[in-house]
Design a protein around this motif. Sequence first.
Motif, PDB file in Angstrom:
ATOM      1  N   VAL A   1     -12.461 -31.383 -36.210  1.00 37.99           N
ATOM      2  CA  VAL A   1     -12.511 -31.802 -34.816  1.00 37.99           C
ATOM      3  C   VAL A   1     -13.010 -30.627 -34.000  1.00 37.99           C
ATOM      4  CG1 VAL A   1     -11.158 -32.613 -32.858  1.00 37.99           C
ATOM      5  CG2 VAL A   1     -10.566 -33.366 -35.167  1.00 37.99           C
ATOM      6  N   GLY A   2     -13.996 -30.861 -33.162  1.00 43.52           N
ATOM      7  CA  GLY A   2     -14.501 -29.779 -32.321  1.00 43.52           C
ATOM      8  C   GLY A   2     -15.572 -30.269 -31.382  1.00 43.52           C
ATOM      9  N   ARG A   3     -15.977 -29.381 -30.514  1.00 44.20           N
ATOM     10  CA  ARG A   3     -17.068 -29.680 -29.592  1.00 44.20           C
ATOM     11  C   ARG A   3     -18.352 -29.116 -30.154  1.00 44.20           C
ATOM     12  NH1 ARG A   3     -15.864 -29.083 -23.356  1.00 44.20           N
ATOM     13  NH2 ARG A   3     -17.772 -30.294 -23.368  1.00 44.20           N
ATOM     14  N   PHE A   4     -19.415 -29.861 -30.012  1.00 46.41           N
ATOM     15  CA  PHE A   4     -20.716 -29.422 -30.484  1.00 46.41           C
ATOM     16  C   PHE A   4     -21.246 -28.346 -29.550  1.00 46.41           C
ATOM     17  CE2 PHE A   4     -25.367 -29.795 -30.222  1.00 46.41           C
ATOM     18  CZ  PHE A   4     -25.678 -29.401 -31.498  1.00 46.41           C
ATOM     19  N   SER A   5     -21.686 -27.251 -30.137  1.00 44.79           N
ATOM     20  CA  SER A   5     -22.320 -26.181 -29.388  1.00 44.79           C
ATOM     21  C   SER A   5     -23.638 -25.849 -30.067  1.00 44.79           C
ATOM     22  CB  SER A   5     -21.441 -24.921 -29.376  1.00 44.79           C
ATOM     23  OG  SER A   5     -20.232 -25.179 -28.735  1.00 44.79           O
ATOM     24  N   PRO A   6     -24.753 -26.201 -29.436  1.00 47.41           N
ATOM     25  CA  PRO A   6     -26.033 -25.921 -30.074  1.00 47.41           C
ATOM     26  C   PRO A   6     -26.252 -24.423 -30.240  1.00 47.41           C
ATOM     27  CG  PRO A   6     -26.355 -26.680 -27.823  1.00 47.41           C
ATOM     28  CD  PRO A   6     -24.895 -26.794 -28.120  1.00 47.41           C
ATOM     29  N   ILE A   7     -26.924 -24.060 -31.330  1.00 48.27           N
ATOM     30  CA  ILE A   7     -27.228 -22.661 -31.585  1.00 48.27           C
ATOM     31  C   ILE A   7     -28.426 -22.287 -30.710  1.00 48.27           C
ATOM     32  CG2 ILE A   7     -28.006 -20.999 -33.312  1.00 48.27           C
ATOM     33  CD1 ILE A   7     -26.612 -22.761 -35.399  1.00 48.27           C
ATOM     34  N   ARG A   8     -28.250 -21.261 -29.935  1.00 49.28           N
ATOM     35  CA  ARG A   8     -29.345 -20.820 -29.070  1.00 49.28           C
ATOM     36  C   ARG A   8     -29.903 -19.522 -29.606  1.00 49.28           C
ATOM     37  NH1 ARG A   8     -27.630 -22.925 -23.201  1.00 49.28           N
ATOM     38  NH2 ARG A   8     -26.576 -24.740 -23.994  1.00 49.28           N
ATOM     39  N   ARG A   9     -31.192 -19.483 -29.734  1.00 47.32           N
ATOM     40  CA  ARG A   9     -31.837 -18.295 -30.278  1.00 47.32           C
ATOM     41  C   ARG A   9     -32.722 -17.659 -29.248  1.00 47.32           C
ATOM     42  NH1 ARG A   9     -32.444 -19.623 -36.504  1.00 47.32           N
ATOM     43  NH2 ARG A   9     -30.841 -21.140 -36.540  1.00 47.32           N
TER      44      ARG A   9
ATOM     45  N   MET B   1     -11.466 -24.977 -22.468  1.00 41.63           N
ATOM     46  CA  MET B   1     -12.756 -25.541 -22.773  1.00 41.63           C
ATOM     47  C   MET B   1     -13.673 -25.366 -21.580  1.00 41.63           C
ATOM     48  SD  MET B   1     -11.996 -29.077 -24.672  1.00 41.63           S
ATOM     49  CE  MET B   1     -10.506 -29.122 -25.592  1.00 41.63           C
ATOM     50  N   GLN B   2     -14.892 -25.027 -21.852  1.00 40.43           N
ATOM     51  CA  GLN B   2     -15.838 -24.801 -20.800  1.00 40.43           C
ATOM     52  C   GLN B   2     -16.395 -26.114 -20.293  1.00 40.43           C
ATOM     53  OE1 GLN B   2     -18.927 -22.292 -22.171  1.00 40.43           O
ATOM     54  NE2 GLN B   2     -17.542 -20.853 -23.114  1.00 40.43           N
ATOM     55  N   GLY B   3     -16.561 -26.215 -18.989  1.00 43.02           N
ATOM     56  CA  GLY B   3     -17.243 -27.345 -18.397  1.00 43.02           C
ATOM     57  C   GLY B   3     -16.637 -28.688 -18.701  1.00 43.02           C
ATOM     58  N   THR B   4     -15.333 -28.787 -18.802  1.00 41.54           N
ATOM     59  CA  THR B   4     -14.694 -30.059 -19.080  1.00 41.54           C
ATOM     60  C   THR B   4     -14.861 -30.974 -17.878  1.00 41.54           C
ATOM     61  OG1 THR B   4     -13.088 -29.023 -20.531  1.00 41.54           O
ATOM     62  CG2 THR B   4     -12.533 -31.185 -19.685  1.00 41.54           C
ATOM     63  N   ASP B   5     -15.443 -32.137 -18.102  1.00 32.74           N
ATOM     64  CA  ASP B   5     -15.690 -33.115 -17.061  1.00 32.74           C
ATOM     65  C   ASP B   5     -14.419 -33.932 -16.859  1.00 32.74           C
ATOM     66  OD1 ASP B   5     -16.536 -35.182 -15.444  1.00 32.74           O
ATOM     67  OD2 ASP B   5     -18.259 -35.707 -16.676  1.00 32.74           O
ATOM     68  N   SER B   6     -13.962 -34.049 -15.607  1.00 29.53           N
ATOM     69  CA  SER B   6     -12.711 -34.769 -15.344  1.00 29.53           C
ATOM     70  C   SER B   6     -12.845 -36.256 -15.657  1.00 29.53           C
ATOM     71  CB  SER B   6     -12.269 -34.554 -13.897  1.00 29.53           C
ATOM     72  OG  SER B   6     -13.254 -35.077 -13.017  1.00 29.53           O
ATOM     73  N   SER B   7     -14.068 -36.782 -15.736  1.00 29.09           N
ATOM     74  CA  SER B   7     -14.246 -38.196 -16.062  1.00 29.09           C
ATOM     75  C   SER B   7     -14.325 -38.441 -17.567  1.00 29.09           C
ATOM     76  CB  SER B   7     -15.513 -38.735 -15.395  1.00 29.09           C
ATOM     77  OG  SER B   7     -16.655 -38.131 -15.962  1.00 29.09           O
ATOM     78  N   ALA B   8     -14.299 -37.377 -18.368  1.00 27.53           N
ATOM     79  CA  ALA B   8     -14.396 -37.523 -19.825  1.00 27.53           C
ATOM     80  C   ALA B   8     -13.078 -38.024 -20.409  1.00 27.53           C
ATOM     81  CB  ALA B   8     -14.764 -36.183 -20.452  1.00 27.53           C
ATOM     82  N   ALA B   9     -13.193 -38.824 -21.447  1.00 26.80           N
ATOM     83  CA  ALA B   9     -12.016 -39.261 -22.193  1.00 26.80           C
ATOM     84  C   ALA B   9     -11.493 -38.072 -22.998  1.00 26.80           C
ATOM     85  CB  ALA B   9     -12.384 -40.403 -23.130  1.00 26.80           C
ATOM     86  N   THR B  10     -10.205 -38.072 -23.289  1.00 32.24           N
ATOM     87  CA  THR B  10      -9.615 -37.036 -24.131  1.00 32.24           C
ATOM     88  C   THR B  10      -9.272 -37.646 -25.477  1.00 32.24           C
ATOM     89  OG1 THR B  10      -8.667 -35.916 -22.219  1.00 32.24           O
ATOM     90  CG2 THR B  10      -7.694 -35.418 -24.367  1.00 32.24           C
ATOM     91  N   ILE B  11      -9.755 -37.026 -26.552  1.00 27.11           N
ATOM     92  CA  ILE B  11      -9.387 -37.459 -27.895  1.00 27.11           C
ATOM     93  C   ILE B  11      -8.025 -36.847 -28.179  1.00 27.11           C
ATOM     94  CG2 ILE B  11      -9.961 -37.379 -30.340  1.00 27.11           C
ATOM     95  CD1 ILE B  11     -12.903 -37.344 -29.467  1.00 27.11           C
ATOM     96  N   ARG B  12      -7.012 -37.696 -28.289  1.00 30.49           N
ATOM     97  CA  ARG B  12      -5.625 -37.236 -28.407  1.00 30.49           C
ATOM     98  C   ARG B  12      -5.191 -36.945 -29.838  1.00 30.49           C
ATOM     99  NH1 ARG B  12      -3.198 -41.569 -24.120  1.00 30.49           N
ATOM    100  NH2 ARG B  12      -3.842 -40.446 -22.246  1.00 30.49           N
ATOM    101  N   SER B  13      -5.679 -37.742 -30.795  1.00 30.83           N
ATOM    102  CA  SER B  13      -5.275 -37.507 -32.178  1.00 30.83           C
ATOM    103  C   SER B  13      -6.326 -38.036 -33.144  1.00 30.83           C
ATOM    104  CB  SER B  13      -3.920 -38.152 -32.481  1.00 30.83           C
ATOM    105  OG  SER B  13      -4.025 -39.562 -32.455  1.00 30.83           O
ATOM    106  N   VAL B  14      -6.344 -37.431 -34.329  1.00 25.77           N
ATOM    107  CA  VAL B  14      -7.203 -37.870 -35.426  1.00 25.77           C
ATOM    108  C   VAL B  14      -6.318 -37.888 -36.668  1.00 25.77           C
ATOM    109  CG1 VAL B  14      -9.217 -37.342 -36.836  1.00 25.77           C
ATOM    110  CG2 VAL B  14      -9.261 -36.850 -34.384  1.00 25.77           C
TER     111      VAL B  14
END
Length: 82
Positions: free
Chosen positions: A74-82, A1-14
Amino acid sequence: MQGTDSSAATIRSVSVLGAGSTLEVEVVASRPIQPQAQNHHRTDRLILDFPNAVPDAKLRTVNVDRGELKQVRVGRFSPIRR
């Protein structure tokens, strides 16, 4: 994953729990997280955003197909850039 912040929580399961017309979506994370909900009316989607949280790499789409709940993606949001 790009730019993963070490202070971010990890979603372990859904998981999807319950039966019939009573369904619950359970999200387990490495620390407390607070969802922000959006209703995407054009596509009949409920979007739950978890700020400062990233999904575990092993998480995938959960196919449910019970009642009106078809799947949980489950996923990370990636804005569409035009």
